[in-house]
Design a protein around this motif. Sequence first.
Motif, short mmCIF file in Angstrom:
data_model
loop_
_atom_site.label_atom_id
_atom_site.label_comp_id
_atom_site.label_asym_id
_atom_site.label_seq_id
_atom_site.Cartn_x
_atom_site.Cartn_y
_atom_site.Cartn_z
N VAL A 61 200.39 -1.98 -24.71
CA VAL A 61 200.18 -2.61 -23.41
C VAL A 61 199.12 -3.68 -23.58
O VAL A 61 198.02 -3.43 -24.11
CB VAL A 61 199.73 -1.58 -22.35
CG1 VAL A 61 199.31 -2.30 -21.07
CG2 VAL A 61 200.84 -0.60 -22.06
N ARG A 252 204.50 -4.18 -22.73
CA ARG A 252 204.21 -4.52 -21.34
C ARG A 252 202.92 -5.31 -21.27
O ARG A 252 202.03 -5.15 -22.11
CB ARG A 252 204.09 -3.26 -20.47
CG ARG A 252 205.40 -2.54 -20.23
CD ARG A 252 205.26 -1.45 -19.17
NE ARG A 252 204.31 -0.43 -19.59
CZ ARG A 252 203.20 -0.11 -18.92
NH1 ARG A 252 202.86 -0.78 -17.84
NH2 ARG A 252 202.40 0.84 -19.36
N THR A 264 202.00 -6.97 -13.32
CA THR A 264 202.35 -6.24 -14.54
C THR A 264 203.86 -6.25 -14.69
O THR A 264 204.61 -6.27 -13.71
CB THR A 264 201.86 -4.79 -14.52
OG1 THR A 264 202.53 -4.06 -13.49
CG2 THR A 264 200.36 -4.71 -14.27
#
Length: 371
Positions: A61, A252, A264
């Motif tokens: 992430v 992500r 996001t």
Amino acid sequence: MTATSDMQTTTAAAPTGDRATSGGGEPVLEIKDFSVVYRTGGGDVHAVEKVDLALHPGEVVGLAGESGSGKSTLAYGACRLLRPPALITGGSVVYRGRRLSGPVEILGRHPEELRELRWREIAIVFQSAMNALNPVLRVRDQLLDVVEAHLDLSKDEAAERIASLLDLVSIPRARLKSYPHELSGGMRQRVMIAMALATDPEVVIMDEPTTALDVVVQRDILAQIVELKDELGFAVLFITHDLSLLLELANRVAVMYAGRLVETGTSDEMHHEAAHPYTKGLLNSFPSLRGPRRDLAGIPGSPPDLRGLPPGCPFLTRCAYGAEACSRVDMRLSPVSSSPDPAHVTACPFVLPATPEKTLASPSEPPAGAR
């Protein structure tokens, strides 16, 4: 402000590894409604405000945003590494590791319990390896300190362990006798990565680990991070101001501005279907290596004073789409209506990926295509 990218000349060739992750199941690290302030004589500085972020096993992430947006404060606060005048004012941080019998609420742990959790389960590669490493201790002693503090190994086993760690990050074992100043910047950064992996953690937080390095060394270290992640199976929270790097590296991406998450989504969605005006601005501030030429556009102005954020969207004064209605936005992350993925969320209720450039919102009439 014009966002710059140290990886602009090599981003297209940056390693991505296997970008598929487990996806399902519970996150290994889950941050909910998390807030941090810095207490000052002039008032509280709201460095992190009601942030939700989850990290699943084996996932990368990326956390992006300009300097001062709260990225490092979020990471260090989640690990309880902040010192006064920093103060955690709300939220929860839950860790679910395979070696533990059940979920652990980090914010409720005592210092001794945190000592057992840190580095063994959650490790950090700090900014600036030259400053993070002790300048008066050899590499060997610093690695042994981590291993002996968290693993029950004999002297010979510990020695072999730290030697194998240097093998892991492609540093000759002879460098165990070196002091940090005797290593190049790239080697120091690799030592920090080796130290983070010394106890086989499940989560590794990397706080701008390549910022001070040249682009060739950056690429080598990024390739090694991906290779080690795939081999060892840990999850990575990668913090940087360089959005172009995250589009290649992360599964992500979360974009942070003025202490809040503003958008996001998956790397592909953030690259091609960005919704929030701040994300759009970051994407337009570094050159593309493919396709037609386009004009680069910086983001005008400066971030707001976190001691007294105005109501509504904190990006309003710098936003080409801004209007009076934006001063009443509650900054709640909501799904982008045009995205097939419900996990693609944005804090802007007026702008969609297809909204024309520089269309101004109106209190009575949001831009065409707004959700």
